[in-house]
Design an enzyme around this catalytic site. Structure first.
Site, PDB file in Angstrom:
ATOM      1  N   ARG A 273       0.846  -1.200   0.000  1.00 53.33           N
ATOM      2  CA  ARG A 273       0.000   0.000   0.000  1.00 53.33           C
ATOM      3  C   ARG A 273       0.875   1.240   0.000  1.00 53.33           C
ATOM      4  NH1 ARG A 273      -4.693  -1.824   4.395  1.00 53.33           N
ATOM      5  NH2 ARG A 273      -5.124  -3.842   3.417  1.00 53.33           N
ATOM      6  N   ARG A 288       2.590   1.337  10.498  1.00 56.40           N
ATOM      7  CA  ARG A 288       1.970   1.631   9.207  1.00 56.40           C
ATOM      8  C   ARG A 288       3.083   1.698   8.167  1.00 56.40           C
ATOM      9  NH1 ARG A 288      -2.774   5.892   8.755  1.00 56.40           N
ATOM     10  NH2 ARG A 288      -3.719   4.144   9.857  1.00 56.40           N
ATOM     11  N   GLU A 369      -5.190  -1.258  15.278  1.00 56.35           N
ATOM     12  CA  GLU A 369      -6.133  -2.054  14.488  1.00 56.35           C
ATOM     13  C   GLU A 369      -5.412  -3.243  13.871  1.00 56.35           C
ATOM     14  OE1 GLU A 369      -8.181  -1.938  10.150  1.00 56.35           O
ATOM     15  OE2 GLU A 369      -7.922   0.003  11.159  1.00 56.35           O
ATOM     16  N   SER A 372     -10.195  -5.679  10.289  1.00 58.92           N
ATOM     17  CA  SER A 372     -11.509  -5.122   9.961  1.00 58.92           C
ATOM     18  C   SER A 372     -12.354  -6.271   9.447  1.00 58.92           C
ATOM     19  CB  SER A 372     -11.396  -4.029   8.890  1.00 58.92           C
ATOM     20  OG  SER A 372     -10.762  -2.884   9.404  1.00 58.92           O
ATOM     21  N   ARG A 411       1.272  -5.615  13.391  1.00 53.72           N
ATOM     22  CA  ARG A 411       0.773  -4.990  14.610  1.00 53.72           C
ATOM     23  C   ARG A 411       0.599  -6.004  15.736  1.00 53.72           C
ATOM     24  NH1 ARG A 411      -3.410  -0.393  12.222  1.00 53.72           N
ATOM     25  NH2 ARG A 411      -1.806   0.712  11.023  1.00 53.72           N
TER      26      ARG A 411
END
Length: 460
Positions: A273, A288, A369, A372, A411
């Site tokens: 990403r 990130r 996070e 999701s 994470r």
């Protein structure tokens, strides 16, 4: 995507979804106007086609009756109708293309249970797990980015040298711990009856459109062999941003049988990403980054079962954290923070105690996070042509798709490094991971390599 009929019949519902999800740059009124003109042209085309067929059928009869002048008039009229029909069809095709492109810009409709809100501050905490019996932590927990460099587990400087900012080397026992996490996650989900898939890494534009990454999020993806801002074709390639893309598109434009459902696939992959967020403590280190590993859970189900499956999928993803005894919470995402494609979404956030953040728990630290968990209903299925046949003699209908990370590895690694940290700066290996690390119980780190390790400076 939303069906034309739904948009046409429920414009206020669509308008409300656009507003509640904070989607900009979409003109619903223009879409409705295009659709209305397209339908008028289709009706006009049907009328012209019927008239031309009627005129053409008379030509032979008029010739047989010796009415050459009337026959010629019919021929001329038939040609006029053909030309008119061609103009109408060309304009209708042009409008249909515009309509298809415009429909791709419309967000999914939030489920009625989704809380209304503008941003992450309006998300609703559903529950927490693991905070009743926390392990003893050092008086001052060292953040993972410092501890990782001290133990020579993480090397951000050399990662940036080789690939640029947002890339890193995971080394020695750090790499071994990451491999252990991946294998552990895969084994947990196999117990939950997931079937493994190793997907291709590059995916074409059709696949990216099928799951909703294109056209809206093109700027966040890595494009292969072309400039980022060039127009893309259906067969252009992109590095996958998540295994959701190839796995969901495995069955694109296919019809599954009712007996096939539910389909449960898990896929391990690297993910790429471009977006990496703002610089600062919140995104520092392995939080990130541009490349990371993840295990993705993808489900294909009957529409009537999708919300029960969503709850089960949430439990399946969270089981990884339950077994690792990592404290976490689950959020019910509000409309403004849930995403473009989802009808309903939960986030799972693990607790990392190394950095105190304003929105962290009372005991300090911060939330990261790691998953999701989403129900897309038939939104992706319409884009990708994913259908099933309830009965062999019945017409095919769109199925529902769901997915969730099971989990995002970096994470979870960060949470382990901080939550399982010891007073002497070592890291206790969570018990479920020890079999994957040859029985190793503690990570002590290793000596660094190079002159810089002993303060001699860089080589000339």
């Amino acid at each position: 995507m939303l069906s034309r009929q739904f948009v046409r019949e429920h414009p206020e519902t669509v308008r409300d979804a656009i507003e509640r999800k904070g989607v900009t740059g979409v003109d619903l009124d223009e879409i409705l106007e295009i659709d209305a003109e397209w339908r008028e042209l289709k009706a006009e085309g049907d009328g012209l086609r019927q008239e031309r067929n009627e005129v053409s059928s008379k030509i032979g009869q008029l010739k047989q009756e010796g009415k050459e002048e009337e026959a010629q008039e019919a021929i001329d009229r038939s040609q006029e109708l053909k030309d008119e029909l061609q103009d109408v069809e060309e304009r209708a095709d042009e409008l249909e293309s515009q309509l298809e492109d415009a429909l791709l810009e419309l967000p999914n409709i939030p489920h009625e249970s989704v809380p209304t809100g503008e941003d992450e501050s309006d998300n609703v905490e559903r529950y927490r797990e693991g905070f009743d019996d926390l392990r003893d932590l050092p008086d001052e927990v060292i953040p993972h980015y410092d501890l990782g460099e001290d133990l020579d587990l993480l090397d951000f400087e050399r990662g940036a040298k080789v690939s640029g900012g947002g890339y890193q080397f995971i080394k020695g026992e750090g790499a071994r711990l990451e491999h252990a996490l991946i294998q552990f996650m895969l084994d947990v989900h196999r117990e939950q009856e997931y079937v493994d898939v190793l997907p291709p890494i590059p995916v074409n534009s059709d696949s990216m459109e099928g799951t909703g990454q294109l056209p809206k999020f093109a700027e966040d993806a890595y494009r292969v062999g072309a400039r980022q801002d060039d127009d893309y074709d259906s067969d252009d390639l992109w590095l996958l941003p998540t295994a959701e893309v190839p796995v969901t598109n495995m069955y694109r434009d296919e019809i599954l049988l009712d007996d096939d459902l539910p389909v449960k696939h898990q896929a391990f992959s690297p993910n790429f990403r471009r977006e990496a967020g703002e610089h600062g403590t919140e995104t520092r280190g392995y939080v990130r980054v541009h490349q990371f590993h993840k295990v993705e859970l993808v489900n294909f189900v009957r529409p009537e079962n999708s919300y029960d499956r969503l709850e089960s999928l949430l439990d399946e993803a969270a089981e990884v954290l339950d077994r690792l005894d990592l404290p976490y919470r689950v959020l019910d995402m509000c409309t403004g923070d849930m995403g473009f494609t989802q009808a309903k979404k939960y986030d799972i956030e693990v607790w990392a105690p190394g950095d105190d953040m304003e929105d962290g728990p009372d005991c300090g630290g911060r939330w990261l996070e790691v998953s999701s968990v989403s129900n897309f209903e038939d939104f992706q299925a319409r884009r990708a042509g994913l259908r099933y046949r309830p009965e062999r003699h019945e017409s095919a209908d769109y199925l529902h798709t769901l997915n969730g990370s099971g989990l995002a590895v970096p994470r979870v690694l960060v949470a382990i490094m901080e939550y399982y940290q010891n007073d002497d700066g070592t890291i206790t290996v969570p018990e479920p991971l020890r079999p994957y690390m040859g029985g190793q119980e503690v990570i002590e780190g290793s000596e660094k390599i190079g002159e810089s390790a002993v303060g001699a400076g860089e080589k000339e």
